[in-house]
Design a protein around this motif. Structure first.
Motif, short mmCIF file in Angstrom:
data_model
loop_
_atom_site.label_atom_id
_atom_site.label_comp_id
_atom_site.label_asym_id
_atom_site.label_seq_id
_atom_site.Cartn_x
_atom_site.Cartn_y
_atom_site.Cartn_z
N SER A 21 3.50 13.22 -7.19
CA SER A 21 2.38 12.29 -7.16
C SER A 21 2.73 11.05 -7.96
O SER A 21 3.43 11.12 -8.97
N CYS A 22 2.21 9.92 -7.52
CA CYS A 22 2.39 8.66 -8.22
C CYS A 22 1.07 7.91 -8.19
O CYS A 22 0.61 7.50 -7.13
N THR A 23 0.46 7.76 -9.35
CA THR A 23 -0.81 7.07 -9.46
C THR A 23 -0.58 5.66 -10.00
O THR A 23 0.08 5.48 -11.02
N ALA A 24 -1.13 4.69 -9.30
CA ALA A 24 -0.93 3.29 -9.64
C ALA A 24 -2.18 2.70 -10.26
O ALA A 24 -3.30 3.03 -9.89
N SER A 25 -1.97 1.80 -11.20
CA SER A 25 -3.06 1.04 -11.80
C SER A 25 -2.61 -0.40 -11.95
O SER A 25 -1.43 -0.70 -11.91
N GLY A 26 -3.57 -1.29 -12.15
CA GLY A 26 -3.26 -2.69 -12.26
C GLY A 26 -3.47 -3.43 -10.94
O GLY A 26 -4.24 -2.99 -10.09
#
Length: 124
Positions: A21-26
């Motif tokens: 899993s890869c969670t992105a923010s920004g």
């Protein structure tokens, strides 16, 4: 800027499965796509898979076609890499990355933001 946090790596027997899993923010709205790359000790970083934000289209490296899938969950701002039928040669550190340029999808130079990496080890 975009920040990426990866999870899901570990040790698995050949033939098994893992989901990364890869969670992105920004400011993710500025990216074209999200991709996965991997790097084994002493080897060059190589492209694994990519998914485009605009239309959900995907591309895969020949070495993982038919075994890996990439998907996204917009509500969670998360990209997944489902890895099935794992082989010892899949052993590597896996990185997710945000593509911000129009470079060809498998060129890592088109990806500006990178996660910290997660280790995947496949035993024989």
């Amino acid at each position: 800027q975009v920040q990426l946090v990866e999870s899901g790596g570990g040790l698995v027997q050949a033939g098994g499965s893992l989901r990364l899993s890869c969670t992105a923010s920004g400011r993710t709205f500025s990216s074209y796509a999200m991709g996965w790359f991997r790097q084994a000790p002493g080897k060059e970083r190589e492209f694994v898979a990519v998914i485009n934000w605009s239309d959900d289209s995907t591309n895969f490296a020949d070495s993982v076609k038919g075994r890996f899938t990439i998907s996204r969950d917009n509500a969670k701002n998360t990209v997944y890499l489902q890895m099935n039928a794992l082989k010892p040669e899949d052993t590597a550190v896996y990185y997710c990355a945000a593509k911000i340029s129009g470079r060809v999808y498998y060129d890592p130079r088109g990806y500006r933001y990178w996660g910290q990496g997660t280790q995947v080890t496949v035993s024989s």
